[in-house]
Design a protein around this motif. Structure first.
Motif, mmCIF file in Angstrom:
data_model
loop_
_atom_site.group_PDB
_atom_site.id
_atom_site.type_symbol
_atom_site.label_atom_id
_atom_site.label_comp_id
_atom_site.label_asym_id
_atom_site.label_seq_id
_atom_site.Cartn_x
_atom_site.Cartn_y
_atom_site.Cartn_z
ATOM 1 N N ALA A 1 18.487 27.060 49.391
ATOM 2 C CA ALA A 1 18.499 27.084 50.861
ATOM 3 C C ALA A 1 19.881 27.376 51.423
ATOM 4 O O ALA A 1 20.020 27.787 52.586
ATOM 5 C CB ALA A 1 17.989 25.742 51.393
ATOM 6 N N LYS A 2 20.926 27.175 50.616
ATOM 7 C CA LYS A 2 22.296 27.391 51.104
ATOM 8 C C LYS A 2 22.763 28.832 50.924
ATOM 9 O O LYS A 2 23.881 29.163 51.331
ATOM 10 C CB LYS A 2 23.249 26.450 50.356
ATOM 11 C CG LYS A 2 23.016 24.977 50.643
ATOM 12 C CD LYS A 2 24.061 24.110 49.957
ATOM 13 C CE LYS A 2 23.888 24.127 48.450
ATOM 14 N NZ LYS A 2 24.870 23.242 47.769
ATOM 15 N N ARG A 3 21.922 29.683 50.340
ATOM 16 C CA ARG A 3 22.321 31.078 50.086
ATOM 17 C C ARG A 3 22.774 31.750 51.381
ATOM 18 O O ARG A 3 22.061 31.780 52.373
ATOM 19 C CB ARG A 3 21.157 31.851 49.479
ATOM 20 C CG ARG A 3 21.401 33.358 49.301
ATOM 21 C CD ARG A 3 22.412 33.622 48.200
ATOM 22 N NE ARG A 3 22.528 35.059 47.930
ATOM 23 C CZ ARG A 3 23.495 35.833 48.416
ATOM 24 N NH1 ARG A 3 24.422 35.311 49.206
ATOM 25 N NH2 ARG A 3 23.543 37.110 48.113
ATOM 26 N N SER A 4 24.002 32.293 51.348
ATOM 27 C CA SER A 4 24.575 32.940 52.525
ATOM 28 C C SER A 4 24.399 34.449 52.423
ATOM 29 O O SER A 4 23.699 34.951 51.539
ATOM 30 C CB SER A 4 26.064 32.597 52.633
ATOM 31 O OG SER A 4 26.797 33.264 51.615
ATOM 32 N N GLY A 5 25.068 35.179 53.306
ATOM 33 C CA GLY A 5 25.021 36.630 53.256
ATOM 34 C C GLY A 5 26.114 37.242 52.415
ATOM 35 O O GLY A 5 26.308 38.452 52.426
ATOM 36 N N ARG A 6 26.840 36.424 51.661
ATOM 37 C CA ARG A 6 27.942 36.944 50.848
ATOM 38 C C ARG A 6 27.429 37.726 49.646
ATOM 39 O O ARG A 6 26.464 37.323 48.986
ATOM 40 C CB ARG A 6 28.833 35.795 50.364
ATOM 41 C CG ARG A 6 29.982 36.259 49.459
ATOM 42 C CD ARG A 6 30.822 35.106 48.970
ATOM 43 N NE ARG A 6 31.658 34.548 50.027
ATOM 44 C CZ ARG A 6 32.846 35.049 50.381
ATOM 45 N NH1 ARG A 6 33.314 36.139 49.788
ATOM 46 N NH2 ARG A 6 33.552 34.472 51.326
ATOM 47 N N VAL A 7 28.075 38.839 49.387
ATOM 48 C CA VAL A 7 27.911 39.562 48.130
ATOM 49 C C VAL A 7 29.156 39.277 47.306
ATOM 50 O O VAL A 7 30.271 39.597 47.723
ATOM 51 C CB VAL A 7 27.755 41.077 48.354
ATOM 52 C CG1 VAL A 7 27.639 41.806 47.025
ATOM 53 C CG2 VAL A 7 26.543 41.371 49.227
ATOM 54 N N VAL A 8 29.007 38.655 46.162
ATOM 55 C CA VAL A 8 30.139 38.260 45.320
ATOM 56 C C VAL A 8 30.605 39.465 44.497
ATOM 57 O O VAL A 8 29.789 40.233 43.973
ATOM 58 C CB VAL A 8 29.759 37.091 44.400
ATOM 59 C CG1 VAL A 8 30.918 36.711 43.484
ATOM 60 C CG2 VAL A 8 29.327 35.893 45.234
ATOM 61 N N LEU A 9 31.918 39.606 44.383
ATOM 62 C CA LEU A 9 32.499 40.704 43.618
ATOM 63 C C LEU A 9 33.031 40.193 42.290
ATOM 64 O O LEU A 9 33.798 39.228 42.237
ATOM 65 C CB LEU A 9 33.635 41.358 44.399
ATOM 66 C CG LEU A 9 34.360 42.506 43.681
ATOM 67 C CD1 LEU A 9 33.456 43.729 43.583
ATOM 68 C CD2 LEU A 9 35.667 42.859 44.393
ATOM 69 N N GLY A 10 32.636 40.842 41.208
ATOM 70 C CA GLY A 10 33.184 40.555 39.887
ATOM 71 C C GLY A 10 33.975 41.756 39.390
ATOM 72 O O GLY A 10 33.430 42.864 39.311
ATOM 73 N N GLU A 11 35.239 41.570 39.087
ATOM 74 C CA GLU A 11 36.090 42.643 38.570
ATOM 75 C C GLU A 11 36.508 42.286 37.150
ATOM 76 O O GLU A 11 37.043 41.203 36.911
ATOM 77 C CB GLU A 11 37.326 42.820 39.454
ATOM 78 C CG GLU A 11 37.005 43.194 40.902
ATOM 79 C CD GLU A 11 38.250 43.241 41.759
ATOM 80 O OE1 GLU A 11 38.846 44.323 41.884
ATOM 81 O OE2 GLU A 11 38.635 42.175 42.306
ATOM 82 N N VAL A 12 36.279 43.197 36.222
ATOM 83 C CA VAL A 12 36.535 42.930 34.809
ATOM 84 C C VAL A 12 37.502 43.977 34.262
ATOM 85 O O VAL A 12 37.245 45.178 34.348
ATOM 86 C CB VAL A 12 35.230 42.954 33.987
ATOM 87 C CG1 VAL A 12 35.516 42.568 32.535
ATOM 88 C CG2 VAL A 12 34.187 42.038 34.595
ATOM 89 N N PHE A 13 38.606 43.499 33.711
ATOM 90 C CA PHE A 13 39.561 44.367 33.023
ATOM 91 C C PHE A 13 39.270 44.250 31.535
ATOM 92 O O PHE A 13 39.346 43.159 30.958
ATOM 93 C CB PHE A 13 40.991 43.940 33.340
ATOM 94 C CG PHE A 13 41.347 44.085 34.794
ATOM 95 C CD1 PHE A 13 41.877 45.264 35.284
ATOM 96 C CD2 PHE A 13 41.115 43.041 35.685
ATOM 97 C CE1 PHE A 13 42.183 45.403 36.634
ATOM 98 C CE2 PHE A 13 41.424 43.166 37.026
ATOM 99 C CZ PHE A 13 41.957 44.356 37.510
ATOM 100 N N THR A 14 38.915 45.363 30.921
ATOM 101 C CA THR A 14 38.433 45.327 29.549
ATOM 102 C C THR A 14 38.938 46.543 28.794
ATOM 103 O O THR A 14 39.528 47.457 29.374
ATOM 104 C CB THR A 14 36.888 45.271 29.525
ATOM 105 O OG1 THR A 14 36.434 45.091 28.187
ATOM 106 C CG2 THR A 14 36.278 46.551 30.090
ATOM 107 N N GLY A 15 38.702 46.550 27.491
ATOM 108 C CA GLY A 15 39.085 47.681 26.660
ATOM 109 C C GLY A 15 38.094 47.863 25.529
ATOM 110 O O GLY A 15 37.740 46.901 24.854
ATOM 111 N N SER A 16 37.641 49.078 25.320
ATOM 112 C CA SER A 16 36.658 49.320 24.259
ATOM 113 C C SER A 16 37.255 49.121 22.876
ATOM 114 O O SER A 16 36.522 48.986 21.900
ATOM 115 C CB SER A 16 36.085 50.733 24.380
ATOM 116 O OG SER A 16 37.108 51.711 24.208
#
Length: 562
Positions: free
Chosen positions: A293-308
């Motif tokens: 019920a507390k879900r807001s209108g925010r879209v959460v951003l996940g940024e990942v620094f990675t290397g193959s």
């Protein structure tokens, strides 16, 4: 470096220790990195020797020794006496450390064992002085005593005030370590033409640890030579999927495949796709997110620094794969910034490296949830630990009010993609707000050295032509970005060509593939508002273009506040 495991025991722990403890690069680390990037071999060796004189107690001293040895083997292979003298000095230094440790605890030989293993691997990788390599490999195995090793591990855990692992776990670790060294010896024996001895050692190593890719590759080539095609494929397929099988093993696999497919390699990659999914499933089974019920209108951003080419990045990559199964993109927008760390990565761009500088990234994997960054990863088996570290933060942010309204529309055009972002209702007094518009490719297939085959949400370009984004003034504004896919592809290709020509950390190399081509049917756009000073993300939005025909608009309204 030419050997995959050459520096693993030293480089990875050091890199992560630095990333976790400080943003400022320590003087010895900076000096070592500068010396190791020297292009001319003789100058490089001189610079590394000077580094060792300037920082005699640095933890990077051992790495410098290994780098000097590998440089000699690669660029001055005829200097056998010098190479042998350095190898002996490295071993004696390790033995001296063992004696020092033994004075205050359990008698140990682990430092000299590890040093001998690294020397043997370097000789093997260079395919030089294999009789000497055999001797070093045996020195890495012969002194090993299980009871002594187990006692050392218990004592080390007690000193760190950590729980002592169960006996069966310690025995397993010992057996795997011994098997890895037996695998090195087995590969050396095979190169020396002693096939029976090689087969026995390699089969023993592989039986203990089926993840020993080098042993699998060698066994596959031996089986192919013996005419046992089925057994050869059983070994060669996982070796290929590891991303670091030797060229000869990959050629053997392709030869076997074409033999049963009318001389063609058509369908090989599709077959490998299926084998990868079957053999290497994600260890995390995430349930679908159920908003409360507390879900807001925010879209959460996940940024990942990675290397193959980063082994510890495998755990983080799989953790975010699982998170993207749990959360719809309209709730959790994830983007992946590939880096040339610790190996060259063909999905890296100038903008993704610039973004790493913005976050002051010192090691990968590093990831940020709405701008709050942390570091750390691990093997595939550790993916659940990484997942548990950030998934609660995502859910908490989903319940937090957004601090801006963001409407993103994205359109396929004849040249590529056009995106428009409308920002309103900004709730921040910061004078350093930026709007970012990112073009991402939703999946790229590439087997890097960390064994990950499918790479999601790979950032290909930044709106505005750089990683700086657009300045946001007041409480809103309108922003546009056009991405010419041919131009983006050309820029990525140019960066990869230049990086290859320059060399990686002073070492020449060649990409096995350059992933500069962009699939126009597998694209998405991510936009977000961020405080450039605090790095806090106020709001994000996502638009999927994969199924959209040209000139059709895809709109993300999920970033809207009530």
């Amino acid at each position: 470096m030419t050997a995959r495991t050459l520096m693993a025991a030293l480089a990875v722990p050091l890199a992560f220790a630095m990333a976790q403890t400080a943003r400022e690069t320590p003087p010895d680390q900076s000096a070592y990195q500068a010396a190791s990037r020297t292009a001319d071999p003789a100058q490089k060796i001189a610079a590394l020797e000077k580094f060792q004189q300037d920082f005699p107690k640095s933890n990077y001293g051992q790495m410098a020794d290994s780098t000097i040895l590998s440089t000699l083997l690669k660029s001055m292979p005829d200097e056998k006496a010098r190479i042998g003298k350095l190898a002996t000095a490295i071993y004696r230094s390790a033995a001296a450390r063992d004696k020092e440790v033994s004075r205050s605890g359990v008698a140990t030989t682990r430092n000299r064992e590890s040093a001998a293993q690294r020397i043997a691997e370097q000789f093997l990788s260079a395919n030089l002085y294999l009789k000497d390599a055999e001797g070093w490999a045996r020195r890495s195995i012969d002194p090993m005593r299980r009871n002594v090793w187990l006692s050392e591990q218990r004592e080390a855990a007690a000193k760190r005030q950590q729980p002592i692992p169960p006996q069966e776990e310690l025995v397993k670790r010992f057996n795997e370590l011994r098997a890895a060294r037996q695998g090195v010896l087995g590969r050396i024996e095979w190169k020396l033409g002693r096939e029976a001895d090689a087969r026995k050692l390699l089969e023993g190593a592989y039986a203990v640890n089926a993840g020993n890719v080098e042993a699998a590759a060698a066994l596959g080539e031996i089986a192919r030579k013996d005419g046992d095609d089925a057994k050869a494929l059983d070994y060669l397929i996982p070796a290929r999927l590891s991303g670091h099988a030797p060229k000869s093993a990959n050629e053997a696999l392709e030869s076997l495949y074409s033999k049963t497919h009318n001389g063609s390699l058509a369908g090989l990659e599709t077959m490998l796709d299926g084998e990868y999914r079957k053999r290497f499933p994600n260890p995390i089974h995430a349930e679908a997110y159920q908003p409360d019920a507390k879900r807001s209108g925010r879209v959460v951003l996940g940024e990942v620094f990675t290397g193959s080419g980063c082994p510890p990045c495998a755990g983080a990559d799989l953790a975010f794969d699982a998170a993207m199964e749990r959360f719809p993109h309209a709730d959790f927008a994830v983007v992946m910034y590939h880096q040339h760390i610790p190996r060259p990565d063909p999905m890296t761009t100038l903008e993704t490296t610039a973004r790493a500088k913005f976050y002051e990234v010192r090691g990968v994997p590093t990831f940020a949830i709405d701008g709050k960054d942390t570091v750390g990863g691990g093997s595939r088996e550790m993916a659940k630990d990484v997942y548990d570290r950030f998934v609660k933060d995502v859910e908490q942010d989903l319940d937090s009010p957004a601090e801006a309204r963001v409407r993103l529309t994205a359109e396929r055009t004849a040249a590529g993609v056009h995106a428009a972002v409308a920002v309103e209702g900004v709730k921040s007094d910061s004078k350093e707000l930026r709007v970012q518009i990112l073009l991402v490719e939703k999946e790229i297939r590439y087997n890097g050295e960390n064994g990950i085959r499918f790479h999601p949400m790979v950032v290909r370009a930044f709106g505005g032509g750089s990683a700086d984004g657009y300045q946001l003034a007041g409480d809103g504004g309108n922003f546009e970005a056009s991405f010419d896919l041919d131009a983006v592809s050309k820029a990525i290709h140019q960066h990869l060509d230049e990086y290859e020509a320059k060399g990686h950390r002073g070492e020449s190399f060649q990409f096995s593939e350059k992933k500069y081509q962009i699939d126009p049917n597998d694209l998405a756009v991510v936009a977000f508002v961020q405080d450039a000073k605090s790095r806090h993300v106020l709001q994000a939005a996502w638009a999927d273009l994969a199924a959209a025909p040209a000139h059709t608009t895809t709109e993300s309204g999920t970033g809207m506040l009530p």
